[in-house]
Design a protein around this motif. Structure first.
Motif, PDB file in Angstrom:
ATOM      1  N   MET A   1       0.835  -1.185   0.000  1.00  0.00           N
ATOM      2  CA  MET A   1       0.000   0.000   0.000  1.00  0.00           C
ATOM      3  C   MET A   1       0.876   1.244   0.000  1.00  0.00           C
ATOM      4  SD  MET A   1      -3.363   0.516   2.350  1.00  0.00           S
ATOM      5  CE  MET A   1      -3.913  -1.121   2.725  1.00  0.00           C
ATOM      6  N   PRO A   2       0.498   2.273  -0.739  1.00  0.00           N
ATOM      7  CA  PRO A   2       1.294   3.500  -0.763  1.00  0.00           C
ATOM      8  C   PRO A   2       1.338   4.189   0.600  1.00  0.00           C
ATOM      9  CG  PRO A   2      -0.282   3.473  -2.578  1.00  0.00           C
ATOM     10  CD  PRO A   2      -0.624   2.336  -1.666  1.00  0.00           C
ATOM     11  N   THR A   3       2.415   4.911   0.819  1.00  0.00           N
ATOM     12  CA  THR A   3       2.578   5.683   2.046  1.00  0.00           C
ATOM     13  C   THR A   3       2.506   7.167   1.698  1.00  0.00           C
ATOM     14  OG1 THR A   3       3.991   3.966   2.984  1.00  0.00           O
ATOM     15  CG2 THR A   3       4.111   6.133   4.003  1.00  0.00           C
ATOM     16  N   TYR A   4       1.818   7.917   2.555  1.00  0.00           N
ATOM     17  CA  TYR A   4       1.676   9.358   2.393  1.00  0.00           C
ATOM     18  C   TYR A   4       2.079  10.032   3.686  1.00  0.00           C
ATOM     19  CZ  TYR A   4      -1.084   8.106  -1.677  1.00  0.00           C
ATOM     20  OH  TYR A   4      -1.489   7.584  -2.881  1.00  0.00           O
ATOM     21  N   ILE A   5       2.599  11.243   3.575  1.00  0.00           N
ATOM     22  CA  ILE A   5       2.855  12.046   4.759  1.00  0.00           C
ATOM     23  C   ILE A   5       1.853  13.196   4.730  1.00  0.00           C
ATOM     24  CG2 ILE A   5       4.637  13.493   3.718  1.00  0.00           C
ATOM     25  CD1 ILE A   5       6.045  13.287   6.535  1.00  0.00           C
ATOM     26  N   ALA A   6       1.246  13.438   5.869  1.00  0.00           N
ATOM     27  CA  ALA A   6       0.302  14.546   6.020  1.00  0.00           C
ATOM     28  C   ALA A   6       0.975  15.571   6.926  1.00  0.00           C
ATOM     29  CB  ALA A   6      -1.011  14.058   6.627  1.00  0.00           C
ATOM     30  N   LEU A   7       1.401  16.681   6.332  1.00  0.00           N
ATOM     31  CA  LEU A   7       2.097  17.734   7.067  1.00  0.00           C
ATOM     32  C   LEU A   7       1.062  18.730   7.568  1.00  0.00           C
ATOM     33  CD1 LEU A   7       4.914  18.303   4.440  1.00  0.00           C
ATOM     34  CD2 LEU A   7       5.095  17.012   6.559  1.00  0.00           C
ATOM     35  N   THR A   8       1.072  19.000   8.871  1.00  0.00           N
ATOM     36  CA  THR A   8       0.082  19.910   9.432  1.00  0.00           C
ATOM     37  C   THR A   8       0.668  21.310   9.570  1.00  0.00           C
ATOM     38  OG1 THR A   8       0.681  19.317  11.712  1.00  0.00           O
ATOM     39  CG2 THR A   8      -1.086  18.059  10.676  1.00  0.00           C
ATOM     40  N   TYR A   9      -0.095  22.291   9.111  1.00  0.00           N
ATOM     41  CA  TYR A   9       0.284  23.698   9.209  1.00  0.00           C
ATOM     42  C   TYR A   9      -0.794  24.411  10.020  1.00  0.00           C
ATOM     43  CZ  TYR A   9       3.674  22.747   5.551  1.00  0.00           C
ATOM     44  OH  TYR A   9       4.728  22.240   4.823  1.00  0.00           O
ATOM     45  N   THR A  10      -0.391  24.951  11.162  1.00  0.00           N
ATOM     46  CA  THR A  10      -1.327  25.630  12.057  1.00  0.00           C
ATOM     47  C   THR A  10      -0.637  26.856  12.643  1.00  0.00           C
ATOM     48  OG1 THR A  10      -0.630  24.397  14.020  1.00  0.00           O
ATOM     49  CG2 THR A  10      -2.394  23.412  12.697  1.00  0.00           C
TER      50      THR A  10
ATOM     51  N   ASN B   1      -8.593  24.603  10.855  1.00  0.00           N
ATOM     52  CA  ASN B   1      -8.228  25.994  11.120  1.00  0.00           C
ATOM     53  C   ASN B   1      -6.825  26.310  10.621  1.00  0.00           C
ATOM     54  OD1 ASN B   1      -6.616  24.711  12.969  1.00  0.00           O
ATOM     55  ND2 ASN B   1      -7.660  25.466  14.776  1.00  0.00           N
ATOM     56  N   GLY B   2      -6.314  25.475   9.764  1.00  0.00           N
ATOM     57  CA  GLY B   2      -4.984  25.655   9.185  1.00  0.00           C
ATOM     58  C   GLY B   2      -4.969  24.957   7.838  1.00  0.00           C
ATOM     59  N   ALA B   3      -4.011  24.082   7.647  1.00  0.00           N
ATOM     60  CA  ALA B   3      -3.920  23.338   6.392  1.00  0.00           C
ATOM     61  C   ALA B   3      -3.180  22.029   6.640  1.00  0.00           C
ATOM     62  CB  ALA B   3      -3.174  24.155   5.345  1.00  0.00           C
ATOM     63  N   VAL B   4      -3.463  21.052   5.801  1.00  0.00           N
ATOM     64  CA  VAL B   4      -2.742  19.781   5.821  1.00  0.00           C
ATOM     65  C   VAL B   4      -2.266  19.513   4.392  1.00  0.00           C
ATOM     66  CG1 VAL B   4      -2.860  17.307   6.263  1.00  0.00           C
ATOM     67  CG2 VAL B   4      -4.157  18.889   7.713  1.00  0.00           C
ATOM     68  N   GLU B   5      -0.963  19.367   4.243  1.00  0.00           N
ATOM     69  CA  GLU B   5      -0.371  19.061   2.935  1.00  0.00           C
ATOM     70  C   GLU B   5      -0.155  17.555   2.874  1.00  0.00           C
ATOM     71  OE1 GLU B   5       3.791  19.859   0.498  1.00  0.00           O
ATOM     72  OE2 GLU B   5       3.320  21.084   2.246  1.00  0.00           O
ATOM     73  N   VAL B   6      -0.697  16.911   1.852  1.00  0.00           N
ATOM     74  CA  VAL B   6      -0.550  15.464   1.669  1.00  0.00           C
ATOM     75  C   VAL B   6       0.416  15.222   0.525  1.00  0.00           C
ATOM     76  CG1 VAL B   6      -1.744  13.326   1.084  1.00  0.00           C
ATOM     77  CG2 VAL B   6      -2.882  15.032   2.522  1.00  0.00           C
ATOM     78  N   ARG B   7       1.445  14.407   0.801  1.00  0.00           N
ATOM     79  CA  ARG B   7       2.431  14.104  -0.240  1.00  0.00           C
ATOM     80  C   ARG B   7       2.761  12.623  -0.199  1.00  0.00           C
ATOM     81  NH1 ARG B   7       7.161  18.495   0.264  1.00  0.00           N
ATOM     82  NH2 ARG B   7       7.899  17.343  -1.527  1.00  0.00           N
ATOM     83  N   PRO B   8       2.902  12.016  -1.385  1.00  0.00           N
ATOM     84  CA  PRO B   8       3.333  10.622  -1.415  1.00  0.00           C
ATOM     85  C   PRO B   8       4.793  10.503  -0.998  1.00  0.00           C
ATOM     86  CG  PRO B   8       3.076  11.457  -3.650  1.00  0.00           C
ATOM     87  CD  PRO B   8       2.644  12.549  -2.714  1.00  0.00           C
ATOM     88  N   VAL B   9       5.120   9.396  -0.373  1.00  0.00           N
ATOM     89  CA  VAL B   9       6.480   9.130   0.086  1.00  0.00           C
ATOM     90  C   VAL B   9       7.160   8.211  -0.932  1.00  0.00           C
ATOM     91  CG1 VAL B   9       7.851   8.032   1.907  1.00  0.00           C
ATOM     92  CG2 VAL B   9       5.819   9.382   2.502  1.00  0.00           C
ATOM     93  N   VAL B  10       8.374   8.553  -1.317  1.00  0.00           N
ATOM     94  CA  VAL B  10       9.152   7.721  -2.213  1.00  0.00           C
ATOM     95  C   VAL B  10       9.682   6.530  -1.420  1.00  0.00           C
ATOM     96  CG1 VAL B  10      11.198   7.603  -3.696  1.00  0.00           C
ATOM     97  CG2 VAL B  10       9.842   9.711  -3.599  1.00  0.00           C
ATOM     98  N   GLN B  11       9.407   5.343  -1.894  1.00  0.00           N
ATOM     99  CA  GLN B  11       9.890   4.128  -1.239  1.00  0.00           C
ATOM    100  C   GLN B  11      11.211   3.706  -1.873  1.00  0.00           C
ATOM    101  OE1 GLN B  11       8.263   2.731   1.378  1.00  0.00           O
ATOM    102  NE2 GLN B  11       6.662   4.280   1.220  1.00  0.00           N
ATOM    103  N   PHE B  12      12.272   3.705  -1.075  1.00  0.00           N
ATOM    104  CA  PHE B  12      13.581   3.264  -1.571  1.00  0.00           C
ATOM    105  C   PHE B  12      13.832   1.841  -1.151  1.00  0.00           C
ATOM    106  CE2 PHE B  12      14.337   7.903  -1.443  1.00  0.00           C
ATOM    107  CZ  PHE B  12      14.753   8.084  -2.754  1.00  0.00           C
TER     108      PHE B  12
END
Length: 114
Positions: A1-10, A103-114
């Motif tokens: 299954m793909p992995t994603y990182i959800a970066l929180t900005y508040t 009340n902020g933002a969440v950036e979702v990005r796929p993670v490169v699997q090495f």
């Protein structure tokens, strides 16, 4: 299954302070609800605790450090979650449930699997 990182900005606050206890309960509830796909994550201390590192002359060059974040912004990177989702749509649906998205933002990005 793909992995994603959800970066929180508040807002750039110290989440360990008692005045944020109620909001932290919302994050705890999210963590419980997303436990099946959450593979990690943490809150970050305020940007005042950050140190930015640069080596402008490349590998082996002089190391230059500066206090604070890389860039000044209204909202700061305050945490992250590592999510294992079926696809980007599931990662986005999950990110919408993170209190930072309200009340902020969440950036979702796929993670490169090495």
């Amino acid at each position: 299954m793909p992995t994603y990182i959800a970066l929180t900005y508040t807002a750039d606050v110290d989440w360990t302070r008692p005045e944020y206890a109620e909001e932290m309960k919302e994050y705890a509830a999210f963590g419980q609800a997303a436990a099946a796909i959450m593979k990690g994550g943490h809150a970050l201390y305020p940007t005042a605790t950050a140190t930015t590192v640069r080596v402008p002359d490349g590998k082996g060059g002089d190391v230059i450090t500066s206090d604070g974040p890389y860039a000044e912004t209204k909202e700061a990177l305050t945490g992250f979650y590592v999510l294992e989702c079926a696809d980007l749509d599931e990662a986005i649906a999950t990110a919408a449930k993170i209190p930072a998205a309200w009340n902020g933002a969440v950036e979702v990005r796929p993670v490169v699997q090495f």
